[in-house]
Scaffold this active site. Sequence first.
Site, short mmCIF file in Angstrom:
data_model
loop_
_atom_site.label_atom_id
_atom_site.label_comp_id
_atom_site.label_asym_id
_atom_site.label_seq_id
_atom_site.Cartn_x
_atom_site.Cartn_y
_atom_site.Cartn_z
N VAL A 82 0.82 -1.21 0.00
CA VAL A 82 0.00 0.00 0.00
C VAL A 82 0.86 1.27 0.00
O VAL A 82 2.06 1.23 0.26
CB VAL A 82 -0.95 0.01 1.22
CG1 VAL A 82 -1.87 -1.20 1.18
CG2 VAL A 82 -0.17 0.02 2.53
N GLU A 83 0.20 2.39 -0.31
CA GLU A 83 0.83 3.71 -0.37
C GLU A 83 2.06 3.73 -1.29
O GLU A 83 3.10 4.29 -0.95
CB GLU A 83 1.19 4.21 1.03
CG GLU A 83 -0.04 4.58 1.85
CD GLU A 83 0.31 5.37 3.10
OE1 GLU A 83 1.41 5.95 3.18
OE2 GLU A 83 -0.55 5.43 4.01
N GLY A 84 1.93 3.09 -2.43
CA GLY A 84 3.04 3.00 -3.37
C GLY A 84 3.75 1.67 -3.20
O GLY A 84 4.49 1.48 -2.23
#
Length: 824
Positions: A499-501
């Site tokens: 997640v988040e990149g």
Amino acid sequence: MTWLILALLATLVISAYTSATLRTWTISSAVILVAGTLFLDAGWLGLTLLWLVFVPIALVLNVPSLRQQWLSAAMLEAYLHMTPKLSPTEKIALDAGTVGWEGELFGGRPDWRKLLRRRTPELTTEERAFVNGPCEEACSMIDEWQICHVDADLSAALWDFLKKEKFFGMIIPKSYGGLGFSALAHRAVLQKVGGMSAVVGSTVAVPNSLGPAELLLQYGTEEQKDHYLPRLAIGEEIPCFGLTAPTAGSDATSIPDTGVVCKGQWQGEEVLGMRLTFDKRYITLAPVATVVGLAFRLYDPEGLLGDQEDIGISLALLPRATPGLEIGRRHLPLNSPFMNGPIRGENIFVPLDMLIGGPEYAGQGWRMLVECLSVGRAISLPSNNTGGAKLAALATGAYARIRQQFNLPIGRFEGVQEALARIAGNTYAASALSKMTAIAVDQGEKPAVPSAIAKYHATEKARAVVSDAMDIHGGKGIILGPRNYLGRAWQVAPMSITVEGANILTRSLMIFGQGAIRCHPYVLAELEAAQIADRGERLRQFDQLLFAHIGHTIGNACRAFWMSLGSGHLSTVPSDRDTRPYYRKLSRYSAAFALLADVVMLTFGGKLKQKERISGRLGDVLSQLYISSAMLKRFEDQGRPAADQPILSWAFQDSMYQLQEALRGVLANYPNRFIAALLRLVVFPLGLREQQPNDRLGHKVASLLLAPSATRDRLTDGVYKTASPGYVIGDMEALLPQVIAAEPIQRRLDKALRQGDISGTDPGQIITAAEAAKIINKDEARLLREVHERTMEIIAVDDFSDDELRAATSKLLQQSARRRPRAA
């Protein structure tokens, strides 16, 4: 003549090494030539040739008009052909962040005193009271087995407690009813609760990241702030933010979701608004959200807002009750039932004032997201994962001392010690990294590159820690149940990676990809200069930057080579005897990194985006420089504790070995083998000399995890250690001193058994026989019985009937499949 030429070369090298100006080099060289002409018998032919070479070069380099005409103009043309124009989204991403310590490392000449002079803030009295009070209480309420296997949700009591104590309002100012905490306090809270439970950590993290409180604080209208922030602070509103779509994950700029500006009916009146169509997934807190943040591309085909049809990515806030808004069924990410699911809508009409910031922020969504993501990414995942690593280090050290095989604590076996050393070193590095990045946020930075470094490496190091911890725990770690404190952490580790990149893209595209332009002292300025419309001004600015850049590159080559020969002895570093070699190494490798970065960018130009392996390796070098800087900063801030030196040494050596391997990988895969050989000569003139930490050092580090000490406390500070009912880690911490006290007594029993003084197989019988034979006294017997009884409780694992497993699984699936809106 030979001496004269050597003197001129020395002048060139010294000027480059010290970053002297062109004028200084010219004057110095001229003085040497004059002196050689007057005082040396060098021969008139040789001297004439030297003057004929030197004078034209000096004139061209020092007279701007000549330099621009003969050199810079052609170089500018070549530069324009090899360098692609920055896209608007790329320019926004570059402009969104600030440059901090990573800029010093990228420049090749880090000023260590600047780093060490940075004030390291401490938690305020109020913040510390929260961490030691409500945060501790929240941890005592966490039952991970109940959350994950039985209820698929936090308990109602825990939800209510988190709301009442404003866990969801840490970043919201007190003026809006929030806690107004610093980034450092935000980190401390997430570290403690996230270490205990990934479900609770995610639940607390999201409202304090893209919650969308951060977006409202930065860009919201006063009306939006006044309405939402007080409600968000106390959990009256539960937020989520919809960014990811089925066809747009890491490539957030390709969002397929749309909004079309139009007029429509809203609450009985015709208003200017937009019709939204979207399909989002993986949205944390969506199943319980009462307000939904949304990213979409806004269009204005009728020109109601102006003459631009494609306005761009925009952000809006929609109440859950918005007609047509559908919050779908729940996702189940790796059996971790934090609230997560899809949101959808088709042709939903809402007024324009639902845009975050109002209509004037239409089309500004990408910039808003990038600025806020860099801050959120710097804290949320690094803090949660650091907490998990610390708790795993604490628990594994205690377990390895308590658990015995072959009449020895398993922590005494060299194979286990190898893993324990990795656990300690990785935890030390992750903690230093997450703290330094959080402090950067408190100091007003928007750390785009450090946040990518922190996200990638904190999550990877935490994954490595929990993997080693699982290996040491063996069967204890894999049998799930109320007694298992580790299995869920191992199970959910890939979520933070994703997640988040996604980490693969963060490493191969973001860290060096953004850093190469944003952090380099000249590249971004050169790109901007090349876009100046006025040809004369473009050439003038580009000329100044270009030759400063060339001098910078030559200087880094000289420094990298010279410091490689002398381990950086000429570099200016802090004067502590134990850590001075570390600073010197980092100075050397910073210069080598800066040199390779320049050569790689010159070689590939705009094609560097496609050279992800090269970019990833250079990102690894920058990351290790930053992480090692963070570790040294931590060591200095804590007063250089001598007892911590083994862990610092292990973590630093591991970091330098990884850095060396990344540099080696760049050189081994550089396309021009002749240039690669020259670069290898400059960067590694004495060969590859970095080694992984040796076994003796690993033994020292592992031993520090096996017994209570100030070093162990510093390594694992900020996690939940309190002994409470059902909390096995707290029980182990309480038992550990008694286990250590019982070891010499147990050795006397073992000796008596071998000599035949006593006999038996049952531990209780053996203790009774030893007490009767006066081998141990009454108090020692009581201690051994207590340690044995509590040890058996700690190493015990759970078992279930078929009906129990079926009932829990059925309930989990039923709850996961049901839409469960939670009223505030």
